[in-house]
Motif scaffolding. Structure first.
Motif, PDB file in Angstrom:
ATOM      1  N   LEU A  77      65.239  25.379 -46.826  1.00 44.59           N
ATOM      2  CA  LEU A  77      65.613  23.973 -46.972  1.00 44.59           C
ATOM      3  C   LEU A  77      66.885  23.842 -47.799  1.00 44.59           C
ATOM      4  CD1 LEU A  77      64.462  21.142 -46.252  1.00 44.59           C
ATOM      5  CD2 LEU A  77      63.443  21.125 -48.532  1.00 44.59           C
ATOM      6  N   TRP A  78      67.901  23.202 -47.246  1.00 39.97           N
ATOM      7  CA  TRP A  78      69.145  22.984 -47.990  1.00 39.97           C
ATOM      8  C   TRP A  78      69.540  21.515 -48.037  1.00 39.97           C
ATOM      9  CZ3 TRP A  78      73.083  20.807 -45.212  1.00 39.97           C
ATOM     10  CH2 TRP A  78      73.030  20.929 -43.829  1.00 39.97           C
ATOM     11  N   HIS A  79      68.804  20.671 -47.345  1.00 39.04           N
ATOM     12  CA  HIS A  79      69.065  19.231 -47.398  1.00 39.04           C
ATOM     13  C   HIS A  79      67.728  18.515 -47.558  1.00 39.04           C
ATOM     14  CE1 HIS A  79      71.303  15.486 -46.265  1.00 39.04           C
ATOM     15  NE2 HIS A  79      70.064  15.101 -46.007  1.00 39.04           N
ATOM     16  N   LEU A  80      67.522  17.881 -48.705  1.00 36.94           N
ATOM     17  CA  LEU A  80      66.299  17.150 -48.989  1.00 36.94           C
ATOM     18  C   LEU A  80      66.672  15.751 -49.442  1.00 36.94           C
ATOM     19  CD1 LEU A  80      63.200  17.045 -49.422  1.00 36.94           C
ATOM     20  CD2 LEU A  80      63.626  17.851 -51.759  1.00 36.94           C
ATOM     21  N   ASN A  81      66.263  14.744 -48.688  1.00 30.75           N
ATOM     22  CA  ASN A  81      66.525  13.369 -49.083  1.00 30.75           C
ATOM     23  C   ASN A  81      65.237  12.569 -48.933  1.00 30.75           C
ATOM     24  OD1 ASN A  81      67.480  10.825 -49.656  1.00 30.75           O
ATOM     25  ND2 ASN A  81      69.329  11.038 -48.422  1.00 30.75           N
ATOM     26  N   LEU A  82      64.619  12.301 -50.068  1.00 37.01           N
ATOM     27  CA  LEU A  82      63.393  11.514 -50.114  1.00 37.01           C
ATOM     28  C   LEU A  82      63.633  10.212 -50.867  1.00 37.01           C
ATOM     29  CD1 LEU A  82      60.824  14.359 -50.923  1.00 37.01           C
ATOM     30  CD2 LEU A  82      61.459  13.441 -48.685  1.00 37.01           C
ATOM     31  N   SER A  83      64.884   9.800 -50.945  1.00 41.43           N
ATOM     32  CA  SER A  83      65.236   8.627 -51.744  1.00 41.43           C
ATOM     33  C   SER A  83      64.698   7.334 -51.135  1.00 41.43           C
ATOM     34  CB  SER A  83      66.755   8.546 -51.911  1.00 41.43           C
ATOM     35  OG  SER A  83      67.399   8.430 -50.661  1.00 41.43           O
ATOM     36  N   THR A  84      64.527   6.366 -52.010  1.00 42.46           N
ATOM     37  CA  THR A  84      64.110   5.016 -51.662  1.00 42.46           C
ATOM     38  C   THR A  84      62.801   4.996 -50.873  1.00 42.46           C
ATOM     39  OG1 THR A  84      66.482   4.540 -51.550  1.00 42.46           O
ATOM     40  CG2 THR A  84      64.988   2.771 -50.938  1.00 42.46           C
ATOM     41  N   ASN A  85      61.779   5.566 -51.479  1.00 43.38           N
ATOM     42  CA  ASN A  85      60.410   5.523 -50.991  1.00 43.38           C
ATOM     43  C   ASN A  85      59.538   5.038 -52.140  1.00 43.38           C
ATOM     44  OD1 ASN A  85      59.880   6.722 -48.149  1.00 43.38           O
ATOM     45  ND2 ASN A  85      61.472   8.043 -48.986  1.00 43.38           N
ATOM     46  N   LYS A  86      58.284   5.409 -52.131  1.00 46.36           N
ATOM     47  CA  LYS A  86      57.368   5.020 -53.206  1.00 46.36           C
ATOM     48  C   LYS A  86      56.687   6.240 -53.815  1.00 46.36           C
ATOM     49  CE  LYS A  86      56.358   0.447 -51.373  1.00 46.36           C
ATOM     50  NZ  LYS A  86      55.305  -0.486 -50.948  1.00 46.36           N
ATOM     51  N   PHE A  87      57.390   7.368 -53.840  1.00 39.75           N
ATOM     52  CA  PHE A  87      56.829   8.564 -54.456  1.00 39.75           C
ATOM     53  C   PHE A  87      56.637   8.310 -55.943  1.00 39.75           C
ATOM     54  CE2 PHE A  87      58.968  10.517 -50.754  1.00 39.75           C
ATOM     55  CZ  PHE A  87      57.865  11.132 -50.195  1.00 39.75           C
ATOM     56  N   ASN A  88      55.670   9.018 -56.536  1.00 40.81           N
ATOM     57  CA  ASN A  88      55.412   8.852 -57.962  1.00 40.81           C
ATOM     58  C   ASN A  88      54.917  10.167 -58.544  1.00 40.81           C
ATOM     59  OD1 ASN A  88      52.480   9.061 -57.662  1.00 40.81           O
ATOM     60  ND2 ASN A  88      52.642   7.081 -56.672  1.00 40.81           N
ATOM     61  N   GLY A  89      54.608  10.150 -59.823  1.00 44.48           N
ATOM     62  CA  GLY A  89      54.072  11.331 -60.480  1.00 44.48           C
ATOM     63  C   GLY A  89      55.169  12.276 -60.938  1.00 44.48           C
ATOM     64  N   ILE A  90      54.857  13.550 -60.928  1.00 52.53           N
ATOM     65  CA  ILE A  90      55.762  14.599 -61.401  1.00 52.53           C
ATOM     66  C   ILE A  90      56.433  15.254 -60.204  1.00 52.53           C
ATOM     67  CG2 ILE A  90      55.841  16.825 -62.589  1.00 52.53           C
ATOM     68  CD1 ILE A  90      53.431  15.840 -64.252  1.00 52.53           C
ATOM     69  N   ILE A  91      57.716  15.494 -60.312  1.00 52.81           N
ATOM     70  CA  ILE A  91      58.425  16.209 -59.248  1.00 52.81           C
ATOM     71  C   ILE A  91      57.984  17.673 -59.306  1.00 52.81           C
ATOM     72  CG2 ILE A  91      60.664  16.944 -58.371  1.00 52.81           C
ATOM     73  CD1 ILE A  91      61.845  14.408 -59.664  1.00 52.81           C
ATOM     74  N   PRO A  92      57.457  18.210 -58.224  1.00 47.68           N
ATOM     75  CA  PRO A  92      57.016  19.605 -58.242  1.00 47.68           C
ATOM     76  C   PRO A  92      58.221  20.550 -58.239  1.00 47.68           C
ATOM     77  CG  PRO A  92      56.873  18.772 -56.027  1.00 47.68           C
ATOM     78  CD  PRO A  92      57.278  17.606 -56.907  1.00 47.68           C
ATOM     79  N   GLU A  93      57.936  21.830 -58.420  1.00 50.97           N
ATOM     80  CA  GLU A  93      59.005  22.820 -58.309  1.00 50.97           C
ATOM     81  C   GLU A  93      59.582  22.730 -56.904  1.00 50.97           C
ATOM     82  OE1 GLU A  93      59.652  27.629 -58.634  1.00 50.97           O
ATOM     83  OE2 GLU A  93      57.830  26.737 -59.425  1.00 50.97           O
ATOM     84  N   LEU A  94      60.900  22.709 -56.836  1.00 57.41           N
ATOM     85  CA  LEU A  94      61.596  22.558 -55.558  1.00 57.41           C
ATOM     86  C   LEU A  94      62.137  23.900 -55.083  1.00 57.41           C
ATOM     87  CD1 LEU A  94      63.427  19.232 -56.386  1.00 57.41           C
ATOM     88  CD2 LEU A  94      61.424  19.524 -54.918  1.00 57.41           C
TER      89      LEU A  94
END
Length: 97
Positions: A40-57
């Protein structure tokens, strides 16, 4: 527009290069299995309703062997701990708290 949550196990998507789910209504946490997406070299999860802790990427998000470099944006979500995202160089500015 997509709603709901991401599947708990994304580790089977090992050949995935891009994941762009911006501008949806996806909620819940980002599954920890995302770190196993080694291509994975392109990750765009912006402008959603994710919450909590960002896991290891995935480490691939910081590699500089791509023509335009890797891209990662998690801005506009509700994370309580952003360290992992910052360590991977993700754009988290504009985050809603």
């Amino acid at each position: 527009m997509l709603t709901g949550t991401l599947p708990r196990d994304l580790s089977g998507l090992t050949k995935l290069h891009q994941l762009d789910l911006r501008w949806n209504q996806i909620e819940g946490t980002i599954p920890p299995g995302i770190k196993r997406l080694s291509n994975l070299w392109h990750l765009n999860l912006s402008t959603n309703k994710f919450n909590g802790i960002i896991p290891e990427l995935p480490a691939s998000l910081t590699k500089q062997n791509y023509k335009n470099g890797p891209f990662c944006s998690l801005a506009g979500n509700y994370f309580v701990d952003i360290r992992s995202g910052e360590e991977r160089g993700c754009k988290i500015n504009g985050q809603r708290s």
